[in-house]
Design a protein around this motif. Structure first.
Motif, short mmCIF file in Angstrom:
data_model
loop_
_atom_site.label_atom_id
_atom_site.label_comp_id
_atom_site.label_asym_id
_atom_site.label_seq_id
_atom_site.Cartn_x
_atom_site.Cartn_y
_atom_site.Cartn_z
N LYS A 1 -0.35 9.86 -4.09
CA LYS A 1 -1.51 10.13 -3.23
C LYS A 1 -1.37 11.45 -2.49
CE LYS A 1 -4.55 7.70 -0.07
NZ LYS A 1 -4.60 6.69 0.97
N GLU B 1 0.83 -1.21 0.00
CA GLU B 1 0.00 0.00 0.00
C GLU B 1 0.87 1.27 0.00
OE1 GLU B 1 -0.75 -2.80 1.75
OE2 GLU B 1 -2.37 -3.25 0.33
N GLN B 2 1.99 1.19 0.72
CA GLN B 2 2.91 2.35 0.68
C GLN B 2 3.43 2.57 -0.74
OE1 GLN B 2 5.59 0.81 3.68
NE2 GLN B 2 5.13 2.50 5.08
N ASP C 1 0.71 4.10 -2.88
CA ASP C 1 0.47 5.52 -2.58
C ASP C 1 1.54 6.41 -3.19
OD1 ASP C 1 -1.72 4.60 -1.27
OD2 ASP C 1 -0.96 4.97 0.76
#
Ligand SMILES: [Fe+2]
Ligand SMILES: [Fe+2]
Length: 322
Positions: free
Chosen positions: A22, A13-14, A17
């Protein structure tokens, strides 16, 4: 470590992003690094299919972005994962006429790299009907590559072992028993195929990759003759190959192409990136002079190439102090 830096220990997820920017202020070079890390996870589908396909899904989110440069790289890396679950997603990109030509080209090429038989029908359709020449030519190559990969020829032909791990739009021409022992003669013959406007594009690409794999100065200079071709697609591939070869003898031809504003963006972009990989002292001021180029993909390529150069050098310094 600033918040937009990523490494092998970052979670999926990092990485996503960072890739999709993001926070809104992630540097393009960090986004590229996140993409390459996600790509290697996406390639490990035999080890962990769920994790690999999550990585593929996150990579695909990036197609909503505006950056033609980043998105074309996204399509390219999907083709390099060997993960066939990426194929339907790539077909959507090829079909999406709102995507820029370079992005759609790379999606079609990636379907070829995946050797996805299920895409043959679609590729044939776009080969015959797409309004963009670069797309038609890419589809022609992808069709031939898929057919070759699934033919007996691919199992029986003897190919020179490549130094490069990339899956290319065409395999190198096979080594034949009767081929010239004299290196210059051999290169001359390959150069004739390379530049033969009457020959099939796939054969000409095969000559190109054979010359790359020979890799001598003479072979590099022979490849540079390909910059006289009328096809932007063909020329961008020559520049791509020069980025892999990293041979300084190619620098003058790459600078000439980069400076020539009549060349297509995709060709100049690939020349800028190749110069970024070669990164000799003479190259850096040239790349800097393109930081404000009006062509988005050229400007962004210069930014990324210089960022990567700086990053690599600063890392080396860090390692040196340990
Ligand atoms: Fe390409
Ligand atoms: Fe490219």
């Amino acid at each position: 470590m600033s918040s937009d830096e990523v490494d092998e220990n970052s979670n999926l997820e990092q990485l996503r992003d960072i890739l999709i920017n993001k926070s809104g202020d992630v540097k393009l070079s960090s986004r590229f690094r996140a993409l390459f890390l996600l790509k290697s996870i996406g390639s490990e589908f035999e080890k962990d299919k769920v994790r690999a396909n999550t990585a593929i899904r996150y990579i695909v989110e990036c197609f909503k972005d505006n950056s033609e440069l980043l998105k074309h790289e996204v399509a390219y890396v999907l083709g390099q994962t060997r993960n066939l679950d990426a194929a339907p997603l790539l077909r959507q990109v090829l079909a999406d006429k709102n995507q820029q030509c370079m992005v759609r080209h790379e999606a079609a090429e990636a379907l070829g790299a995946l050797a996805d038989i299920e895409s043959l029908k679609m590729l044939q359709d776009y080969f015959e009907n797409d309004p963009e020449l670069e797309i038609r030519q890419t589809c022609e190559l992808a069709i031939e590559r898929i057919k070759w990969e699934n033919s007996t020829a691919s199992k029986t032909e003897i190919l020179q072992e490549s130094l490069y791990s990339s899956i290319d739009p065409a395999p190198p021409l096979a080594i034949t028993q009767d081929e010239d022992k004299n290196e210059s003669e051999k290169i001359a013959k390959l150069t004739r195929v390379l530049n033969d406007q009457e020959a099939a594009l796939f054969e000409r690409y095969r000559a190109m990759f054979r010359l790359r794999d020979i890799g001598t100065d003479e072979a590099c200079l022979a490849l540079a003759s390909g910059f006289n071709d009328p096809s932007a697609l063909f020329k961008h591939e020559i520049a791509y190959v020069f980025g892999q070869l990293c041979n300084p003898v190619t620098v003058p031809s790459l600078i000439k192409v980069l400076q020539d504003k009549s060349q297509a963006g995709m060709v100049r972009h690939e020349a800028a990136e190749a110069l970024g990989s070669i990164a000799t002292d003479e190259v850096l001021p040239i790349l800097k002079s393109f930081l404000n180029d009006e062509e988005d993909v050229v400007r962004e390529s210069a930014v990324v190439a210089l960022d990567m150069y700086e990053y690599e050098n600063s890392n080396e310094m860090e390692y040196a102090t340990v």
